[in-house]
Design an enzyme around this catalytic site. Structure first.
Site, PDB file in Angstrom:
ATOM      1  N   TYR A 279      -1.742  -0.486  10.522  1.00  0.00           N
ATOM      2  CA  TYR A 279      -1.982  -0.870   9.121  1.00  0.00           C
ATOM      3  C   TYR A 279      -0.769  -0.479   8.267  1.00  0.00           C
ATOM      4  O   TYR A 279      -0.237  -1.301   7.511  1.00  0.00           O
ATOM      5  CB  TYR A 279      -3.256  -0.209   8.579  1.00  0.00           C
ATOM      6  CG  TYR A 279      -3.462  -0.550   7.119  1.00  0.00           C
ATOM      7  CD1 TYR A 279      -3.776  -1.850   6.726  1.00  0.00           C
ATOM      8  CD2 TYR A 279      -3.301   0.410   6.112  1.00  0.00           C
ATOM      9  CE1 TYR A 279      -3.932  -2.181   5.381  1.00  0.00           C
ATOM     10  CE2 TYR A 279      -3.457   0.090   4.778  1.00  0.00           C
ATOM     11  CZ  TYR A 279      -3.774  -1.210   4.418  1.00  0.00           C
ATOM     12  OH  TYR A 279      -3.913  -1.543   3.091  1.00  0.00           O
TER      13      TYR A 279
ATOM     14  N   SER B  33       0.861  -1.199   0.000  1.00  0.00           N
ATOM     15  CA  SER B  33       0.000   0.000   0.000  1.00  0.00           C
ATOM     16  C   SER B  33       0.884   1.231   0.000  1.00  0.00           C
ATOM     17  O   SER B  33       2.045   1.177   0.450  1.00  0.00           O
ATOM     18  CB  SER B  33      -0.858  -0.009   1.266  1.00  0.00           C
ATOM     19  OG  SER B  33      -1.469   1.250   1.482  1.00  0.00           O
TER      20      SER B  33
END
Ligand code: NDP
Ligand code: 8X3
Length: 249
Positions: free
Chosen positions: A148, A135
């Site tokens: 995350y 990501s």
């Protein structure tokens, strides 16, 4: 002989679109996820080339048991797409839920590592490829992205480490690092808040699941002497903001 891709998290979003893309191109696809009924729907729509394995990727024994059921024709895997993953919550670290942190670590890191470890010998034998879905959160921190982002930084760095270790084996490794993409990601992150999800994507022209499926197809089907190490992808309408400054004590 058709090639075989194992795609985790194929019940939704990037994983489902990637399963559709590879099956349409004549590959065998092993599609995994927890929601067995969605896997069945995928198989019904794509046909016999799709083999489904329903298990919770955090359960190492269930993963091994599922892999052991693969028919012989599908035991040689040419491409591993480590896509299953999630973000949970956007609370600052000081008020975050430890259980959610653990779930992200168990899914995004521990399970990805275990599956990669299980499949590496076969991937080396076949001079295969690994595509890890990281990501932009791996590189760019944002408030509430704490664990995350940390899990995705692991995925990006693990990908580079794999490249080093696999030197000379012919195995390719790529970390794909998407930005804002409209999938069920935000629905999951907000524990099912559809309006929060809709608001985030409204008017932004986010990345689509098929955009990422196309990127995975591209990196996995390049001539075998080429390796895309990292591929960072954002919508044009997303870019960077500045650092924050707190004044006073
Ligand atoms: P979705 O929520 O649409 O898909 C996530 C997939 O992961 C589902 O198929 C889900 O399957 C699977 N999954 C989650 N937990 C588990 C588990 N414990 N066991 C097995 N499978 C699991 O989101 P995306 O398609 O967006 O997410 C795919 C990847 O892309 C993730 O790694 C995410 O972090 C990453 N990403 C997403 C971005 C975005 O903005 N959408 C941007 C950058 C990266 P099931 O629930 O059936 O088990
Ligand atoms: C998903 C992208 O920016 O929501 O990995 O973390 S972001």
């Amino acid at each position: 002989m058709p090639k075989t891709a194992l795609i985790t998290g194929a019940t939704s979003g990037f994983g489902r679109a990637t399963a559709q893309r590879f099956a349409a191109q004549g590959w065998n696809v092993i599609a995994t996820g927890r929601r067995a009924e969605r896997l069945q729907t995928l198989r019904d729509s794509l046909g016999k080339r799709v083999h489904t394995l329903a298990f919770d990727i955090r359960d190492a024994d269930a993963m091994q048991a599922a892999l052991a059921t693969l028919p012989e024709a599908l035991q040689g895997i040419d491409l591993l797409v480590n896509n299953a993953g999630l973000a949970l919550g956007t609370a600052p670290a000081q008020s975050a839920d430890l259980g959610q942190w653990r779930q992200m670590i168990d899914t995004n890191i521990t399970a990805l590592v275990a599956l990669t470890h299980a499949l590496l010998p076969g991937l080396i034998e076949r001079r295969g490829a690994i595509v890890n879905i990281s990501s932009i959160a791996a590189t760019y921190p944002y408030a509430g992205g704490n664990v995350y982002g940390g899990t995705k930084a692991f995925v990006s760095q693990f990908s580079l480490g794999l490249r080093s270790d696999l030197h000379g084996t012919g195995v390719r490794v790529t970390s794909i690092e998407p930005g804002l993409a409209e999938t069920e990601f935000t629905l999951v992150r907000t524990s099912g808040n559809q309006s929060a999800s809709d608001q985030l994507y409204a008017g932004a022209q986010p990345i689509t699941d098929t955009d990422i499926a196309d990127a995975i197809w591209w990196v996995a089907t390049l001539p075998p002497h080429l390796n895309i190490n990292r591929l960072e992808v954002m919508p044009v309408n997303q870019s960077f903001a500045g650092f924050q400054i707190h004044r006073g004590q």
